[in-house]
Scaffold this motif. Sequence first.
Motif, short mmCIF file in Angstrom:
data_model
loop_
_atom_site.label_atom_id
_atom_site.label_comp_id
_atom_site.label_asym_id
_atom_site.label_seq_id
_atom_site.Cartn_x
_atom_site.Cartn_y
_atom_site.Cartn_z
N ALA A 222 16.86 -3.24 12.26
CA ALA A 222 15.60 -2.47 12.19
C ALA A 222 14.57 -2.81 13.58
O ALA A 222 13.86 -2.06 13.86
CB ALA A 222 14.70 -3.40 11.14
N GLY A 223 14.80 -4.13 14.11
CA GLY A 223 13.95 -4.25 15.27
C GLY A 223 14.46 -3.16 16.46
O GLY A 223 13.65 -3.14 17.19
N VAL B 62 12.90 0.42 15.73
CA VAL B 62 11.63 0.69 16.08
C VAL B 62 11.22 0.22 17.47
O VAL B 62 10.58 0.91 18.33
CB VAL B 62 10.63 -0.32 15.26
N PRO C 7 9.73 5.90 14.80
CA PRO C 7 8.52 5.59 13.90
C PRO C 7 9.07 4.67 12.83
O PRO C 7 9.92 5.05 11.92
CB PRO C 7 8.12 6.93 13.41
N LEU C 8 7.97 3.52 12.80
CA LEU C 8 8.51 2.68 11.31
C LEU C 8 8.44 3.39 10.18
O LEU C 8 9.12 3.15 9.13
CB LEU C 8 7.15 1.64 11.41
N PRO C 9 7.46 4.44 10.00
CA PRO C 9 7.43 5.16 8.57
C PRO C 9 8.65 5.73 8.50
O PRO C 9 9.34 5.71 7.05
CB PRO C 9 6.32 6.03 8.90
N ASP C 10 9.48 6.13 9.39
CA ASP C 10 10.85 6.84 9.13
C ASP C 10 11.87 5.64 8.70
O ASP C 10 12.62 5.72 7.72
CB ASP C 10 11.38 7.54 10.33
N GLN D 238 11.22 2.76 7.36
CA GLN D 238 10.80 2.54 5.90
C GLN D 238 11.17 3.21 4.92
O GLN D 238 11.71 2.89 3.59
CB GLN D 238 9.23 2.23 5.84
N ARG E 173 15.45 14.55 9.42
CA ARG E 173 14.18 13.86 10.46
C ARG E 173 14.14 14.41 11.61
O ARG E 173 13.04 15.01 12.29
CB ARG E 173 14.23 12.53 10.53
N PHE F 263 11.00 12.04 19.55
CA PHE F 263 11.23 11.58 18.34
C PHE F 263 12.41 12.15 17.48
O PHE F 263 13.54 11.43 16.92
CB PHE F 263 10.16 11.57 17.20
N ASN G 12 15.14 -8.08 18.09
CA ASN G 12 13.92 -8.48 17.23
C ASN G 12 12.60 -9.37 17.96
O ASN G 12 11.66 -9.88 17.44
CB ASN G 12 14.28 -9.57 16.08
N GLY H 80 2.09 -0.14 7.34
CA GLY H 80 1.92 1.07 8.30
C GLY H 80 0.62 0.80 9.27
O GLY H 80 0.75 1.23 10.48
N VAL I 117 1.40 -2.00 12.13
CA VAL I 117 2.24 -1.70 13.12
C VAL I 117 1.58 -0.55 13.76
O VAL I 117 1.55 -0.36 15.10
CB VAL I 117 3.60 -1.26 12.54
N LEU J 271 6.21 -5.30 15.22
CA LEU J 271 6.67 -5.24 13.83
C LEU J 271 7.53 -6.57 13.85
O LEU J 271 7.57 -7.10 12.56
CB LEU J 271 7.88 -4.14 14.08
N PRO J 272 8.05 -7.22 14.70
CA PRO J 272 8.60 -8.40 14.60
C PRO J 272 7.77 -9.56 13.68
O PRO J 272 8.06 -10.59 12.95
CB PRO J 272 9.15 -9.16 15.79
N GLN K 242 7.23 -8.58 10.11
CA GLN K 242 8.38 -8.86 9.52
C GLN K 242 8.64 -10.38 9.15
O GLN K 242 8.89 -10.78 8.00
CB GLN K 242 9.65 -8.19 10.25
N HIS L 249 -2.24 5.85 7.34
CA HIS L 249 -1.65 4.80 8.12
C HIS L 249 -0.10 4.98 8.19
O HIS L 249 0.66 4.64 9.21
CB HIS L 249 -1.99 3.53 7.79
N ASN L 250 0.52 5.51 6.82
CA ASN L 250 1.92 5.49 6.82
C ASN L 250 2.58 6.77 7.60
O ASN L 250 3.73 7.16 7.67
CB ASN L 250 2.33 5.56 5.40
N LEU L 251 1.47 7.57 8.22
CA LEU L 251 1.88 8.83 8.91
C LEU L 251 1.37 8.54 10.17
O LEU L 251 1.12 9.47 11.05
CB LEU L 251 1.26 10.11 8.33
N HIS L 252 1.13 7.30 10.89
CA HIS L 252 0.30 7.24 11.85
C HIS L 252 0.94 7.75 13.45
O HIS L 252 0.04 8.35 14.10
CB HIS L 252 0.17 5.87 12.29
N HIS L 253 2.18 7.80 13.43
CA HIS L 253 2.72 8.61 14.50
C HIS L 253 2.61 10.07 14.61
O HIS L 253 2.85 10.80 15.65
CB HIS L 253 4.20 8.26 14.55
#
Lengths: 355, 355
Positions: free
Chosen positions: A14-15, A18, A23-26, A28, A47, A73, A336, B15, B18, B24-25, B28, B335-339
């Motif tokens: 995961a680290g 990202v 993108p973190l939303p993807d 997640q 995606r 992306f 990480n 979201g 980050v 992110l670390p 987490q 925020h969950n689509l921030h990118h």
Amino acid sequence: MPDAKLMQVLRIHAGRLVGDGLPLPDVQAAESRLQSWEEWFDFWAARGAAYEALGDDALAAGHRLTAGRLFWFGSMAYHYAQFLWWQDPERKTSGQREKVHLYDRAAPLLRPPARRFAVPVNGMEVPGFLRLPEGPGPHPCVILLGGLESTKEESLLFEELCLERGLATCAFDGPGQGEFMVQSPLRPDFERFTSAVVDFLLDEPAIAGDRIGVLGRSLGGYYAARSAASDERLRACGVWGAFFDLSFFDDLSPSAAAGFAYVAGYPDPAAARDFLQRSIDLSDVAAQLRCPTYVLHGGADDLIPVAQVDRLRDALPSDADVVWDIPPEGNHCCHNLHHLVRPRMADWLVDRLTS
Amino acid sequence: MPDAKLMQVLRIHAGRLVGDGLPLPDVQAAESRLQSWEEWFDFWAARGAAYEALGDDALAAGHRLTAGRLFWFGSMAYHYAQFLWWQDPERKTSGQREKVHLYDRAAPLLRPPARRFAVPVNGMEVPGFLRLPEGPGPHPCVILLGGLESTKEESLLFEELCLERGLATCAFDGPGQGEFMVQSPLRPDFERFTSAVVDFLLDEPAIAGDRIGVLGRSLGGYYAARSAASDERLRACGVWGAFFDLSFFDDLSPSAAAGFAYVAGYPDPAAARDFLQRSIDLSDVAAQLRCPTYVLHGGADDLIPVAQVDRLRDALPSDADVVWDIPPEGNHCCHNLHHLVRPRMADWLVDRLTS
């Protein structure tokens, strides 16, 4: 509840996902929606296609920076679609192809742009991208090497750390890597390909030929050390993951062993074992590694055992100029801790290549 | 297993954390290590202190870009330490103070740097930061407004989307926000403070006075619409979270209600209710909102009901020039689509303020 393989990939990587720019939303969404590793490729490929469509929209509206990021992306999404997908070479190859296609679309839209080059080596053509920092050159430059399953397209965020610090970047795919895999599987002489790229950079007026370094991650850490030990035109060496040899081959996870066999062009790990252990071994050149070197290794790396750090240390010249950066809590390549270790390596490279 | 409040904050806000730049670390680590909301403040404050120490090290080594980012990570960590911490004003205030201190340390090290300003209004001083894009001015500029629990320090990544597209940024704290809270709690006339900042920008030779816009997020979406409706010198308005009035006050979560009472300077939500509903209502000015406007609202926002979009739509002039961007899967402020949504808003602002 996701299956064990999927959980393992998300836990370990995961680290990295990202940190490398997905993108973190993807990530997640992958965590919450996927049930099984079997769904992995299709999820990320979808995606990737969605990002390409969004990039087309942005481009049509004249939003070039946004389009460049969206294509990238998409490139990353296809990269991670094919990530570890050794069991299905056809789809893995298709993921690589789409990754390359979308990075090619992103390249001229990035700021600074990435310029594609091809360096001839023995009838082959080594593909790579050169990016120049702002301001008048000639610029110092770092050559960036991927590993077993990372390629030139994946280094973009690290490139940007270098570029904003005044360092040009030159990322290429060598034997067994990315789009070059169709020309050559893994070979014991990766350093020849790095040296060919150094030749190319020496002909490039924007690059300061006496200030070229190299940095490689994971298996690329081995390639970087091998290249720097073999070519004294390389003035600094970043080993992002200490990798001395494959003495731990029999302890590899089945997935990693399958990956090594795949990039070496062998049908299975047992068949590839001898070739790989002969081909990945720094013993013959380690004593020649004399340029300033930075070794970053995660103390909790569960892919490359930390014992590899000791093997590297023992084999280097006693007066070698080495920074050892081994955070105890760091996982594979300290992904990480990406927000801390990556700027630190970039700063070290800049200090060594501009002073 | 973390307690319910902690789970809720992480679920709703991951979201955002980050997307606004927390590594992110760290997020987490909060997810995996914290058991209870009671531990939240101390966890993030410790991260803030750790980043300041790392920033000091980087600065001592001459690594200014790295130091700037580390001080800003520290500022963000203190911001999120005090985030939603209404129940303990003393610590909340200390978190704000440390956030401001670390952003002040980061500001000159950022690229481009952030220049602190103070604009006098009725004996008070409105604090803010101005950042200019590269190249010769005068530049178009967007004024950035925070909301109930976001402040000028938190907009850095959005600023950078604007700056790389050629747009200057000017973020300030108004009544009830961040460091200005000690000078003034929430007031019904936020637009006066925005207009004072417009006055300031008109005196600034680097800024093109006829190309100034405003964008606000969450409750700041209300402030932005109110400001743009009240000051025709604002030529574009970004409503990042449609917020028309507080007709949904009785449906607020206890935490959000406590937050509104806190920033209004009242002891509890019941006491604050009338003041807040009188003070936050766009009815009196909505018909005057005539500049190009972009409304982004998450179709799945569970903090500001999507019905607020309809209230806004109904109150605007029938010929208003409005883009309605309401992604059905978007959470609070998307925020969950921030990118995706943030570059889209930045592009829209640039198009409106540079054409």
